[in-house]
Design an enzyme around this catalytic site. Structure first.
Site: not given
Length: 433
Positions: A331-332
């Site tokens: 995601e990040h």
């Protein structure tokens, strides 16, 4: 506390596969738990929402209290400290500026060949239900990340579902952020029941055609069960991050940033990936002290994550670190290397890529302007971050002149005949011109 250290070259394929698995991927076991919740909301409407508010959020209320009132918006505006309002406003300005730049032309055409025009018309989706979680804290930043692009896209009907805070209210900052986005329709319901309410509608909560927003594994399970009833948007479940480092990274800064997503909850995933053993060992030494200084709840979350779904991954080279990151599709992603742009060019799968030691996930989550609602669970391989395009749809447009028709009709006719579509062919063969 023994934080996980995974030495990739010493792991069997099955162990590596397990390392790539997140808590979100285990939602199969939750489907049977969530299904009765959805069924009750479908059949009982507001009564089910009121019951689930009492059961899951420990908030007693009447159905008439499910929707936030104008008085509650005004009270939130009075209660919220001015410095917090200014932080929200400044962040909103950056988020608005970034997303306004994404807006496409309302219509475009291209001449494919003389007399043949093809293009697209861009229109907003008619209704959206934004899901703003609350379980482990208030998230006015999520309201901004969802509400502003939806407004910029021109969605006519925007509503919000968010779990009630103690006392049966919505937290002040979330209501202030909603108003800043131009949204005054906020409902106090969360979890799987909120997704069901948006999919089916209740006496109070209106049915919408799409929902967007992050949530727990229960929310993800509800979206999976309801995908045929409502567009559930990009998969955004429990938080996850990779901090990708080489030997030039500051181990203290790397350790700090590893805890950013780890503190979201016990079902989050946080990994530091590096080929430098010295850095890995130093980070492992630093982490316990940083964790010990955290408030109890966040300390517990970080401890659970780094001994369960996260930790330090030691690879054999920078190339191996990049390959692992692409397999994981986080995601990040933070890149702390000597040449972060070189690494960014090699990253194929990540919800967001933040470059350098001055761009922690904290900045991206709140104030940079890029959207922090990102695909999780490995779906960064096929899904993108939330943008205005999540709230827009495209219609193809075509126009053919008499000259263009004369030039292309035989091509289309032959195609129709080859595929065996007689009516397709007749529309050209029997046309009076």
């Amino acid at each position: 506390m023994k934080i996980n250290l995974f030495v990739l070259d010493e792991m069997q394929p099955a162990a590596i596969s397990a390392l790539l698995t997140r808590s979100e991927n285990d939602i199969e076991r939750l489907l049977s738990v969530v299904a009765p919740i959805i069924e009750r909301v479908k059949n009982e409407g507001d009564a089910a929402l009121v019951d689930f508010n009492a059961k899951f959020d420990k908030v007693e209320m009447q159905a008439s209290q499910l929707k936030a009132t104008e008085a509650e918006f005004e009270q939130a505006h009075r209660n919220l400290p001015e410095d917090v309002k200014e932080v929200i406003r400044r962040s909103a300005d950056n988020i608005r500026s970034f997303h306004e730049a994404q807006m496409p032309d309302a219509m475009w055409f291209k001449e494919i060949q003389p007399g043949i025009m093809a293009g697209e018309k861009i229109t907003p989706i008619p209704s959206i239900g934004l899901y703003v979680p609350r379980g482990k804290g208030a998230f006015p930043s999520v309201m901004l990340m969802l509400g502003l692009p939806a407004k910029i896209a021109g969605v006519e009907h925007i509503m919000v579902c968010t779990p009630p805070a103690p006392g049966g209210l919505v937290d002040d900052a979330t209501l202030f952020a909603a108003e800043l986005c131009g949204i005054k329709e906020v409902y106090k319901t969360g979890g799987a029941q909120a997704i069901a309410a948006m999919a089916y509608g209740t006496e109070t909560v209106p049915k919408v055609v799409k929902t967007s927003g992050p949530g727990s594994s229960y929310v993800s399970a509800a979206k999976r069960l309801l995908y045929s009833k409502i567009d559930v948007g990009a998969p955004a479940g429990p938080s996850e991050a990779i901090i990708l480092c080489d030997e030039h990274a500051d181990p203290f800064v790397a350790a700090l940033d590893l805890l950013i997503e780890a503190e979201h909850g016990p079902d989050s995933t946080a990994m530091l990936v590096t080929h430098d053993r010295t850095l890995a060992e130093r980070v492992l030494e630093i982490l316990p002290g940083l964790i010990a200084d955290l408030p109890e709840q966040r300390r517990d979350f970080c401890t659970t994550v780094l001994t369960n779904y996260g930790g330090v991954v030691l690879t054999s080279s920078l190339e191996a670190s990049i390959a692992f990151t692409n397999d994981f599709a986080p995601e990040h992603l933070e890149v702390m290397t000597e040449d972060p742009l070189f690494v960014a060019n090699r990253i194929q799968h990540a919800g967001e890529i933040l470059l350098g030691s001055h761009t922690p996930i904290t900045i991206g989550n709140f104030s940079l302007g890029v959207n922090a609602i990102l695909p999780t669970g490995g779906f960064a391989k096929t899904f993108s971050c939330v943008t205005v395009f999540d709230f827009l749809k495209r219609s193809s447009i075509g126009w053919v002149s008499r000259q263009g028709y004369a030039n292309i009709k035989d091509t289309a006719l032959r195609f129709a005949q080859y595929e065996g579509f007689a009516s397709h062919a007749n529309a050209i063969l029997k046309r009076p011109y």
